[in-house]
Design an enzyme around this catalytic site. Structure first.
Site, mmCIF file in Angstrom:
data_model
loop_
_atom_site.group_PDB
_atom_site.id
_atom_site.type_symbol
_atom_site.label_atom_id
_atom_site.label_comp_id
_atom_site.label_asym_id
_atom_site.label_seq_id
_atom_site.Cartn_x
_atom_site.Cartn_y
_atom_site.Cartn_z
ATOM 1 N N HIS A 424 0.825 -1.206 0.000
ATOM 2 C CA HIS A 424 0.000 0.000 0.000
ATOM 3 C C HIS A 424 0.861 1.259 0.000
ATOM 4 O O HIS A 424 0.652 2.183 -0.805
ATOM 5 C CB HIS A 424 -0.925 -0.009 1.223
ATOM 6 C CG HIS A 424 -1.790 1.211 1.336
ATOM 7 N ND1 HIS A 424 -1.401 2.332 2.045
ATOM 8 C CD2 HIS A 424 -3.006 1.497 0.814
ATOM 9 C CE1 HIS A 424 -2.350 3.249 1.958
ATOM 10 N NE2 HIS A 424 -3.341 2.762 1.225
ATOM 11 N N CYS A 800 -2.594 -2.455 -15.921
ATOM 12 C CA CYS A 800 -2.740 -1.309 -15.025
ATOM 13 C C CYS A 800 -2.061 -1.548 -13.679
ATOM 14 O O CYS A 800 -2.215 -0.754 -12.751
ATOM 15 C CB CYS A 800 -4.202 -0.957 -14.818
ATOM 16 S SG CYS A 800 -5.183 -2.275 -14.074
#
Length: 854
Positions: A424, A800
């Protein structure tokens, strides 16, 4: 059979090549062809040097026969790539007692002694391998020091210093050849990217003393500034010197052109200075590069000893390439090929100055490039408070969660104990252009006491100043000197040439209007991934989101989500307006819901007050929402199927924003992406509801619009069943972060703990979360592409995941047939340049930069 290694006199027509004799030998031949005053030189090929290392000596007398009988000689390395290094040059070979007497008459006793002293010391340490301490104690200068040096050599080597020039030359060649073949040298150049069997050439060149009567000396000159790339005569000159003495730290060297700070060569020897400038300008044009000229002046006469490419910063590399093209010296396509795509990170972010002293206190994975200095803070709240006071801060967390995003926006840099390249913190850091180091497990994080402990025992408490270098992965104490980001017209020009050449589109992953504006500024061709969940962590929305989670019925959830609808609609309208005329791909809600719930007792108490529920109810609900493996649990499309109200709200927000944005500008055609699909029935169910929402909005608003529905392929099964899924979609976008995680069975957040050991021991060639695994994950991608196109030839295919911005991975994407790649906004220029270099290589037959070869 004659096994004697061969040497070649460098002439205009001699068979000299970079791949057989090295760059220095080839450059010297080019200088000879330009009729520049280059001393006579003999070149030894890679094969000859290897044979010398094996015990076969070149015909030294043949080399000496090609050179002046009374010339002193120097031997320099000539590797295929100058960055691979090589043994240091040895000067003044041929100096002995007899030559000392002769040169004392012509140059003076002190100059002759200086030449002899230098050679004896260099020979003793680097050729005879004697203890350098013995020779460092010898008094500097003069015949007495020379006598002392020769006696020290004889005592240490137990034999007199060799007097025969042929013997001296043979020993030097043997020493340099064996040094190149040694284990430590192999490891050193392997670390610089050289192949295991990289060869070394050697050049034997007549010396021009640089000492003696009249104006004599040596120096270097170049026509550009190595840091900026701007035209500027730079370099140094030192009278009565040899080689690169002028660049020594203690050298009393002078400037080249007139300078108010001190004397200059231009004033001392104006004719020699003018001649040097003319030679450098000719070399720039004919060698098609900015060159640093190594020269010697002998009684006012100029000699060119060597020419090497100017060392350059990333900024200078861009400007030099562009100026060469604008001056018609090289074509624009070649200018594009000359800039390392990775180096653009240095231009787009602040960096620790290369000359700055580094007090390293720990290290981790360099997850997002650039460097930042600030006060140490340990919570997102502290980071926001620090920013409000105008104080830069470094946010240190064991690992970040979506709740930390606002703190990351406020921080100057981020440091985490856990995580890898796609954790993250890493993904968000790259998206924000925020320097970030993850997986810094060498540091001990103590969030309760708010302190970091370094491996050496030093403790850094909240409020103390540290620096994170996200380019190198080093954590530094204090505030080292920085160099600022340097975007300029040269980069804009270069990227324009790159865009004209590339044949694959580049989009950006952007979650906020600020991200979208950055992407637009970097000329991204749209948004390839908008992660909508990050929009829900604003404090004003988080409580509403939590209330929705606690709702017991479908109608109750829908009622709460209706309060989020205008917020989402506003977000999407801003994205559409910023990216006007370009595609925007919005991923529907993906993370597990438990990420939105507080884990601490204090947080749960606050939530109970906000919702008017007993703390026990909140605690029970939080425990119910927990999952053993949440990344493989109730998230993505699984939420869309089981809690469809979330996707209904998001679809309505997208469609209403589409109509509003289209009224003010070009018609918007949104792309809606369903995450974590593994079965076609999931797509059918979600598609039916989204189509129903679209019909409802069209009817309510009395206006028509179009949209494209697609799938984010993140599971191996989705890749394998792409033919079934493709018939229901307009596009497939492969999310390589999760696809790599699931293919390997590796946690992308925890793999950083052991990944470096795996790479070092050859288990993986590279970190698969950093460089796309073209063998394993790549095969799944190829199957997905083939099966998707087989079922629907016109389908749009893209990547992506974070690999989309990696130059090494873009080569695979082009060959596999992807229409575009999408990456973090600050990686867009890197991807644009790398894609262009691959296209140019295919078109022209040029060799692509090694960092983007398959």
């Amino acid at each position: 059979m004659d096994t004697t290694p061969k040497a070649t006199l460098i002439t205009a027509t001699a068979p000299i090549a970079n791949q057989t004799h090295g760059g220095r030998a080839k450059c010297l031949q080019r200088l000879v062809r330009l009729n520049l005053p280059v001393p006579q030189t003999v070149a030894l090929s890679f094969d000859a040097v290897h044979e010398i290392a094996e015990g076969y000596m070149v015909d030294v007398q043949a080399i000496l026969a090609d050179l002046r009988p009374d010339a002193l000689l120097c031997v320099r390395p000539s590797s295929e790539d100058p960055d691979w290094g090589g043994p240091g040059a040895v000067l003044n070979i041929g100096m002995n007692d007899a030559r000392f007497v002769d040169l004392s008459d012509t140059l003076g006793a002190d100059a002759a002694a200086a030449l002899y002293l230098r050679f004896v010391q260099s020979y003793a340490v680097h050729v005879a391998r004697l203890d350098p301490d013995v020779f460092e104690d010898v008094e500097d200068g003069g015949p007495d020091a020379l006598s002392e040096m020769l006696q020290a050599y004889e005592a240490e080597a137990e034999e007199p210093f060799p007097q025969d020039p042929g013997e001296q030359l043979a020993a030097v060649l043997r020493s340099m050849a064996r040094a190149w073949e040694g284990t430590s040298a192999r490891l050193l150049r392997a670390a610089k990217g050289a192949p295991e069997d990289a060869g070394l050439g050697l050049v034997v060149q007549e010396m021009v003393p640089g000492l003696g009567q009249g104006e004599c000396g040596s120096g270097v000159l170049q026509l550009v500034n190595s840091q900026t790339g701007l035209p500027q005569i730079t370099g140094r000159y030192l009278s009565q010197s040899q080689g690169r003495d002028a660049l020594g730290v203690d050298a009393e060297s002078i400037y080249l052109e007139q300078d108010e700070r001190g004397p200059s060569l231009e004033e001392l020897a104006p004719e020699a200075f003018a001649e040097l400038k003319a030679h450098a300008a000719l070399m720039r044009v004919k060698l098609r590069a900015e060159m640093q000229v190594e020269f010697v002046i002998e009684n006012g006469r100029v000699h060119i000893l060597d020419g090497v490419r100017v060392t350059r910063s990333a900024q200078a590399a861009v400007r030099i390439a562009v100026r060469l093209a604008e001056d018609g010296i090289i074509p624009p396509e070649e200018a594009v090929m000359r800039v390392d795509a990775h180096s653009l990170n240095e231009l787009l972010h602040r960096q620790v100055d290369p000359d700055a002293k580094r007090d390293v206190i720990g290290s981790g994975i360099a997850a997002s490039p650039g460097a930042a200095t600030g006060r140490l803070v340990f919570t997102a709240t502290e980071a926001q408070a620090s920013k409000s006071r105008g104080e830069p801060c470094i946010l240190a967390r064991r690992e970040t969660s979506p709740e930390d995003v606002r703190g990351m926006h406020a921080a100057a840099g981020v440091l985490t104990e856990k995580g890898g390249m796609t954790s993250h913190a890493a993904v968000i850091g790259r998206g924000l252009g925020l320097p970030c180091i993850v997986g810094a497990s060498s540091l001990r994080f103590d969030s309760r006491r708010k302190q970091l402990t370094a491996p050496d025992g030093r403790v850094f408490k909240s409020g103390e100043t540290i620096t994170v270098d996200g380019t190198s992965g080093q954590v530094l104490a204090g505030e080292p000197k920085m160099t600022e980001a340097a975007e300029d017209d040269a980069l804009t020009t270069l990227m324009g040439w790159a865009d004209a050449a590339r044949d694959i589109a580049i989009r950006a992953n952007a979650d906020t209007p600020a991200d979208a504006q950055t992407a637009r500024n970097f000329n991204a061709q749209g948004i390839g991934l908008c992660r909508t969940e990050h929009m829900f962590f604003d404090p004003g929305r988080l409580t509403v989101m939590r209330e929705m989670i606690f709702a017991e019925t479908s109608s109750g959830r829908a009622a709460v989500l209706a309060r989020l609808l205008p917020m989402q609609r506003k977000d999407f309208r801003e994205l559409f307006r910023i990216m006007e005329g370009m595609p925007v791909c919005i991923r529907l809600f993906d993370p597990p819901l438990h990420e939105f719930l507080p884990t601490t007792t204090a947080g749960q108490r606050e939530l109970s007050e906000a919702l008017g529920l007993p703390v026990s109810d909140v605690t029970r609900r939080v425990e119910e929402m927990g999952e053993y493996n949440p990344m493989l649990g109730l998230r993505g499309v699984r939420l869309g199927v089981t809690v469809p109200e979330i996707y209904d709200m998001q679809a309505r927000a997208i469609f209403e924003a589409t109509l509003e944005a289209s009224r003010d500008g070009a018609p918007v055609v949104p792309e809606i992406m369903i995450p974590l699909v593994s079965a076609k029935r999931e797509v059918e169910l979600v598609k039916a509801r989204i189509d129903a929402v679209a019909s409802a909005v069209k009817s309510e608003r009395g206006a028509d619009f179009t949209y494209r529905l697609g799938v984010m392929v993140e599971t191996p099964r989705a890749a394998l069943r792409a033919d079934e899924i493709a018939v229901h979609t307009a596009f497939l976008s492969f999310g390589t972060n999760d696809l790599t995680q699931m293919t390997y069975g590796l946690s992308r957040d925890d793999a950083g703990r052991f990944m470096s050991a795996y790479v070092q021991q050859g288990v993986f060639a590279e970190d698969p979360f950093h460089v796309l695994d073209v063998d394993g994950v790549g095969e799944l991608l190829q199957l997905g592409v083939q099966r998707g196109r087989m079922a629907k030839p016109e389908i749009t295919l893209s990547i992506c995941g974070e690999h989309g911005g990696n130059p090494e991975s873009i080569a695979f994407c082009r060959e596999a047939g992807f229409d575009y790649v999408s990456c973090s906004p600050f990686r867009v220029p890197v991807a644009r340049l790398a894609a262009a270099q691959l296209a140019i290589a295919d078109k022209t037959g040029r060799i692509a930069p090694t960092y983007i070869k398959n």
